[in-house]
Motif scaffolding. Structure first.
Motif, PDB file in Angstrom:
ATOM      1  N   HIS A  64       0.828  -1.204   0.000  1.00 26.21           N
ATOM      2  CA  HIS A  64       0.000   0.000   0.000  1.00 26.21           C
ATOM      3  C   HIS A  64       0.865   1.258   0.000  1.00 26.21           C
ATOM      4  O   HIS A  64       1.870   1.337   0.722  1.00 26.21           O
ATOM      5  CB  HIS A  64      -0.877   0.047   1.251  1.00 26.21           C
TER       6      HIS A  64
ATOM      7  N   LYS B 124      -1.195  -3.933   9.125  1.00 25.82           N
ATOM      8  CA  LYS B 124       0.060  -4.637   8.836  1.00 25.82           C
ATOM      9  C   LYS B 124       0.057  -6.028   9.452  1.00 25.82           C
ATOM     10  O   LYS B 124       0.413  -7.017   8.777  1.00 25.82           O
ATOM     11  CB  LYS B 124       1.238  -3.823   9.360  1.00 25.82           C
TER      12      LYS B 124
ATOM     13  N   GLY C 256       4.216  -1.191   3.337  1.00 25.01           N
ATOM     14  CA  GLY C 256       3.513   0.082   3.459  1.00 25.01           C
ATOM     15  C   GLY C 256       4.450   1.248   3.228  1.00 25.01           C
ATOM     16  O   GLY C 256       5.593   1.229   3.673  1.00 25.01           O
TER      17      GLY C 256
END
Length: 350
Positions: free
Chosen positions: A299, A331, A343
């Motif tokens: 992401h 996460k 991330g």
């Protein structure tokens, strides 16, 4: 080996030197510019043209680029173009298109990008900005709707087809966003390919200069069209890794669920990355559930600011502390369910 349309691509990520004033090859980032492949697929399927795409233009010497052109262009060739997201007007590219105009004066030359600044210095017949399927088709038809554009005093005047703001050239929404790669594209199984599921963004953040904002409805590609690319690429090339290039992927929970259903039906495991609104993901529990099912494990979050008032002013909602804690919780969920999570956050400074 001559083709009717020859298209070059730059990199779909930043090249940190933009090739400067040198003509030496530069090979910093190796990522295919998928927009050019969308144009190629569109021309093959809708106009039945023989279109070849040559990637990574910055990795070639000028002499090698000329050799490619001379081996692909003859009296049957209609167009030579170049496309990419970021800066394309390197010295070798400018020299190449001057060579094309001097040697093959009847060939149409085109450059396409998200912004005119990336391509205005190349020296082509037509510059196409935005989603270019209909713009390129109008050039081949001989009736392009264009405007003369000068990016600054003293700069060359270029003919621009604005495919974002010119209604007749708008290629959005577009329900078929598939890309059909060919053997001559030399796709490798370890590559991460780019993929669209929609065009435009539901939101209109105050700082954003993306052209299609405030989209009010879900006009994403169908589950069947999405599945077509996944199965075809896996069967042909062994592809399992994708970056979704949508401005915001988790704008609608129904959209994620639709594609998660497809992924769960496959006999292989693809993985996806892309832009996720963290405020939505952490406020809507089903977002994480469906992203996990889809294997959307990587992401990019546009946090922009952890100052509550600043975030609110930019159009970013939610309590920033809860959002950051929610990302940490996400996460752990992705690591537990899919064994992987990546991330990345972006911020506005100043």
């Amino acid at each position: 080996m001559a083709v009717e349309v020859l298209l070059f691509t730059g990199f779909s990520s930043y090249v940190n030197t933009n090739q400067g004033d040198t003509t030496d090859p530069i090979y910093d980032v190796c990522s295919r510019a998928s927009g050019t492949y969308r144009i190629a697929t569109h021309l093959r399927e809708n106009r039945h043209l023989d279109v070849e795409v040559v990637d990574f233009v910055f990795s070639f010497t000028y002499e090698e680029l000329v050799a490619i052109v001379d081996s692909r262009v003859d009296e049957s060739t209609r167009m030579v173009g170049i496309g990419g997201i970021f800066w394309l007007a390197s010295p070798n590219v400018k020299r190449l298109f001057k060579y094309i105009k001097d040697t093959y004066p009847d060939i149409i030359t085109v450059a396409g990008s998200q912004d005119i600044w990336s391509i205005s210095q190349i020296g082509v017949d037509w510059c196409v900005t935005g989603y270019g399927e209909l713009g390129i088709s109008s050039i081949l038809d001989g009736n392009p709707k264009y405007k003369d554009w000068q990016i600054m005093p003293g700069a060359p005047v270029v003919k621009v087809l604005d495919c974002i703001h010119t209604k007749e050239l708008q290629a959005y929404p577009m329900m078929d966003l598939s890309i059909d790669y060919e053997e001559r594209d030399f796709i490798q199984s370890f590559e991460t390919l780019n993929m669209e599921t929609s065009r435009g963004c539901r939101f209109a953040c105050s700082y954003c200069n993306f052209p299609i904002l405030g989209v009010k409805d879900d006009h994403t590609r169908s589950a069947e069209n999405f599945e077509l690319d996944l199965r075809r690429n896996y069967k042909k090339w062994g592809t399992t890794e994708y970056t979704i290039t949508d401005d915001t992927f988790n704008d609608y929970i129904e959209k994620i669920r639709k594609y998660a259903d497809v992924v769960e039906s496959l006999d292989f495991e693809p993985n996806f990355s892309g832009y996720i609104r963290a405020d939505l993901m952490t406020q809507r529990p089903d977002d994480i559930k469906e992203l996990v099912r889809m294997r959307f494990n990587s992401h990019l979050y546009g946090i922009e600011s952890t100052n509550q008032e600043s975030a609110k002013a930019m159009g970013k909602g939610g309590n920033t502390e809860k959002i950051l804690n929610g990302i940490l919780e996400a996460k752990q969920i992705f690591l537990k369910e899919n064994g992987f999570y990546a991330g990345e956050m972006s911020f506005i400074w100043g």
